[in-house]
Design a protein around this motif. Sequence first.
Motif, PDB file in Angstrom:
ATOM      1  N   GLU A   1     -11.852   7.672  15.667  1.00 29.73           N
ATOM      2  CA  GLU A   1     -11.648   7.870  14.233  1.00 29.73           C
ATOM      3  C   GLU A   1     -11.105   9.268  13.944  1.00 29.73           C
ATOM      4  N   ILE A   2     -11.643  10.257  14.633  1.00 31.47           N
ATOM      5  CA  ILE A   2     -11.179  11.628  14.433  1.00 31.47           C
ATOM      6  C   ILE A   2      -9.731  11.765  14.891  1.00 31.47           C
ATOM      7  N   GLN A   3      -9.390  11.164  16.033  1.00 33.81           N
ATOM      8  CA  GLN A   3      -8.011  11.222  16.507  1.00 33.81           C
ATOM      9  C   GLN A   3      -7.061  10.546  15.512  1.00 33.81           C
ATOM     10  N   SER A   4      -7.508   9.446  14.947  1.00 37.51           N
ATOM     11  CA  SER A   4      -6.707   8.746  13.947  1.00 37.51           C
ATOM     12  C   SER A   4      -6.506   9.631  12.711  1.00 37.51           C
ATOM     13  N   GLU A   5      -7.562  10.302  12.307  1.00 41.38           N
ATOM     14  CA  GLU A   5      -7.484  11.199  11.153  1.00 41.38           C
ATOM     15  C   GLU A   5      -6.537  12.362  11.442  1.00 41.38           C
ATOM     16  N   ILE A   6      -6.605  12.918  12.635  1.00 45.77           N
ATOM     17  CA  ILE A   6      -5.716  14.017  13.022  1.00 45.77           C
ATOM     18  C   ILE A   6      -4.262  13.542  12.966  1.00 45.77           C
ATOM     19  N   TYR A   7      -4.013  12.344  13.466  1.00 47.58           N
ATOM     20  CA  TYR A   7      -2.667  11.775  13.436  1.00 47.58           C
ATOM     21  C   TYR A   7      -2.157  11.667  11.997  1.00 47.58           C
ATOM     22  N   HIS A   8      -3.006  11.149  11.084  1.00 44.93           N
ATOM     23  CA  HIS A   8      -2.608  11.006   9.674  1.00 44.93           C
ATOM     24  C   HIS A   8      -2.372  12.368   9.017  1.00 44.93           C
ATOM     25  N   LEU A   9      -3.227  13.338   9.316  1.00 39.44           N
ATOM     26  CA  LEU A   9      -3.050  14.678   8.756  1.00 39.44           C
ATOM     27  C   LEU A   9      -1.761  15.318   9.266  1.00 39.44           C
ATOM     28  N   ASP A  10      -1.447  15.097  10.554  1.00 40.22           N
ATOM     29  CA  ASP A  10      -0.191  15.622  11.111  1.00 40.22           C
ATOM     30  C   ASP A  10       1.015  15.021  10.401  1.00 40.22           C
ATOM     31  N   ARG A  11       0.962  13.739  10.133  1.00 38.91           N
ATOM     32  CA  ARG A  11       2.070  13.077   9.423  1.00 38.91           C
ATOM     33  C   ARG A  11       2.222  13.620   8.007  1.00 38.91           C
ATOM     34  N   GLN A  12       1.091  13.821   7.323  1.00 41.36           N
ATOM     35  CA  GLN A  12       1.139  14.384   5.975  1.00 41.36           C
ATOM     36  C   GLN A  12       1.718  15.805   6.007  1.00 41.36           C
ATOM     37  N   MET A  13       1.330  16.570   7.024  1.00 40.03           N
ATOM     38  CA  MET A  13       1.822  17.941   7.160  1.00 40.03           C
ATOM     39  C   MET A  13       3.338  17.929   7.380  1.00 40.03           C
ATOM     40  N   ALA A  14       3.814  17.033   8.219  1.00 37.70           N
ATOM     41  CA  ALA A  14       5.257  16.934   8.469  1.00 37.70           C
ATOM     42  C   ALA A  14       6.003  16.601   7.179  1.00 37.70           C
ATOM     43  N   ALA A  15       5.437  15.704   6.375  1.00 41.28           N
ATOM     44  CA  ALA A  15       6.067  15.336   5.101  1.00 41.28           C
ATOM     45  C   ALA A  15       6.101  16.532   4.149  1.00 41.28           C
ATOM     46  N   LEU A  16       5.010  17.281   4.073  1.00 43.76           N
ATOM     47  CA  LEU A  16       4.975  18.460   3.195  1.00 43.76           C
ATOM     48  C   LEU A  16       5.957  19.530   3.658  1.00 43.76           C
ATOM     49  N   LYS A  17       6.035  19.749   4.956  1.00 44.86           N
ATOM     50  CA  LYS A  17       6.981  20.746   5.492  1.00 44.86           C
ATOM     51  C   LYS A  17       8.419  20.314   5.190  1.00 44.86           C
ATOM     52  N   SER A  18       8.675  19.015   5.278  1.00 47.68           N
ATOM     53  CA  SER A  18       9.997  18.489   4.955  1.00 47.68           C
ATOM     54  C   SER A  18      10.317  18.739   3.480  1.00 47.68           C
ATOM     55  N   MET A  19       9.343  18.533   2.605  1.00 44.36           N
ATOM     56  CA  MET A  19       9.539  18.796   1.178  1.00 44.36           C
ATOM     57  C   MET A  19       9.827  20.276   0.931  1.00 44.36           C
ATOM     58  N   GLN A  20       9.129  21.142   1.668  1.00 42.26           N
ATOM     59  CA  GLN A  20       9.387  22.571   1.512  1.00 42.26           C
ATOM     60  C   GLN A  20      10.829  22.908   1.906  1.00 42.26           C
ATOM     61  N   ARG A  21      11.311  22.286   2.976  1.00 42.48           N
ATOM     62  CA  ARG A  21      12.705  22.513   3.390  1.00 42.48           C
ATOM     63  C   ARG A  21      13.670  21.976   2.332  1.00 42.48           C
ATOM     64  N   GLU A  22      13.353  20.799   1.776  1.00 39.86           N
ATOM     65  CA  GLU A  22      14.208  20.211   0.741  1.00 39.86           C
ATOM     66  C   GLU A  22      14.267  21.103  -0.501  1.00 39.86           C
ATOM     67  N   MET A  23      13.162  21.767  -0.812  1.00 41.49           N
ATOM     68  CA  MET A  23      13.135  22.649  -1.984  1.00 41.49           C
ATOM     69  C   MET A  23      14.088  23.824  -1.821  1.00 41.49           C
ATOM     70  N   GLN A  24      14.415  24.188  -0.583  1.00 43.74           N
ATOM     71  CA  GLN A  24      15.360  25.275  -0.356  1.00 43.74           C
ATOM     72  C   GLN A  24      16.758  24.893  -0.857  1.00 43.74           C
TER      73      GLN A  24
END
Length: 149
Positions: free
Chosen positions: A52-75
């Motif tokens: 369950e923890i590994q699954s949660e880490i995977y989901h958090l990593d995906r969310q982080m990638a999406a947020l970082k992508s949004m930050q790049r798009e804001m540039q």
Amino acid sequence: MQKAVYNKNELRTYVQEMLSGKVKTLEFYLNFTLEASRDIKKTSKYDSIREEIQSEIYHLDRQMAALKSMQREMQRVLNKGTVAAGVGSLVITNKARFYISVSVGEFFFEGDRFYAISEKSPMAQIMKGKKAGDEFTLNNIHQRIEEVL
């Protein structure tokens, strides 16, 4: 009724700060979850918890990638004034205020409700190229563009 005046530079900065805050919060949860995964004992009794923890880490990593992508798009979102709706435009309709930038959704800025939407969203696509005075309908909701900044 007096027309509100919005500073697009401040609006852009506000959205960037929102994204940064979300990244910091997510980093906290990710670090907390990683630390918790290290503390779980290495016995079969805890296998399901570790999964369950590994699954949660995977989901958090995906969310982080999406947020970082949004930050790049804001540039790419510039503050220059626009006449026709497009990336970086603040489009004020008779129903709502849309900031065509990244898909953050609803937020409040200077006491008013805004919607930060992606240029790829159906709303942004239908507004693209439209000017003040133009009208459109999306999902059976008719709107008139009052101002494009």
